[in-house]
Motif scaffolding. Structure first.
Motif: not given
Length: 225
Positions: A190-206
């Motif tokens: 995100a800091a770099y400027g990509f469009a980031p998609v988080w694959v939150n496989r284990t349901g971690q808190p943000d």
């Protein structure tokens, strides 16, 4: 094919490898019976130290191949869990070279390529270990590029590590969707400027609220929905 956001604005989709396409805990799972009740703890320590070593070296301005860090992290994990038989070391390392891909990975990569999007891995892994892992998982024909941070001489989340992806595809960073299961990697993207998609496989808190993903999915199945 109509694509959902952010794919509808992308030219390429770039994936982290370890934990995103490949199950980093599958190496220990293959030897779980021999390891015994500390198998899960051993695997978690191994992964934690592997990542920690990459961050510390980057902050120190130093670099070592990720395979070297993987070996050092396993040695630490075995020392921390002394009840685990050290004779399993070579077998665990060999298993790490051929980690299992998550079940939905091949179909997702195939769908993205049918949609006309470039596909690649951008990983902290060094070239040799990535080539072995991709071949073992049967993904080699489904990717346009397998990019190691080796040429950058530093690990993610350093910007020059992320530079490798737009340079390979010849597109602006904003036209690349980047997927990772690691929230720290999503923050870096995100800091770099990509469009980031988080694959939150284990349901971690943000976390990292100022460096948010554009989407959160539980597995790669959700990317095309």
């Amino acid at each position: 094919m109509s694509l959902p956001a952010p794919l509808d604005r992308a030219d390429a989709v770039v994936f982290d490898a370890y934990g995103t396409l490949l199950d980093v805990h599958s190496a220990v799972q293959r030897h779980a019976a021999a390891i015994g009740p500390q198998a899960q703890a051993l695997s978690e320590t191994w992964r934690q130290k592997q990542l920690e070593y990459s961050w510390v070296l980057s902050l120190c301005g130093r670099y070592a191949p990720f395979w070297t860090l993987t070996e050092r992290a396993l040695d630490f994990a075995l020392a921390k869990h002394p009840d685990v038989d050290r004779d399993l070391r070579s077998g665990l390392l060999e298993a790490y070279r051929s980690l299992d891909a998550y079940a939905e990975v091949p179909a997702t990569l195939d769908a993205l390529r049918r949609a006309g999007l470039g596909t690649a891995i951008l990983s902290n892994g060094d070239t040799a270990m990535l080539d072995a892992a991709v071949n073992a998982a049967g993904l080699e024909g489904r990717l346009d590029a397998v990019l190691s941070v080796d040429p950058a001489g530093t690990f993610k989340t350093a910007p020059r590590a992320y530079d490798l992806a737009p340079a390979r595809f010849g597109v602006a960073r904003e036209r690349i969707v980047f997927l990772s299961s690691n929230r720290w990697d999503i923050a870096g993207a995100a800091a770099y400027g990509f469009a980031p998609v988080w694959v939150n496989r284990t349901g971690q808190p943000d976390e990292y609220p100022d460096l948010a993903p554009v989407r959160v999915i539980r597995s790669l199945d959700g990317l095309l929905v």
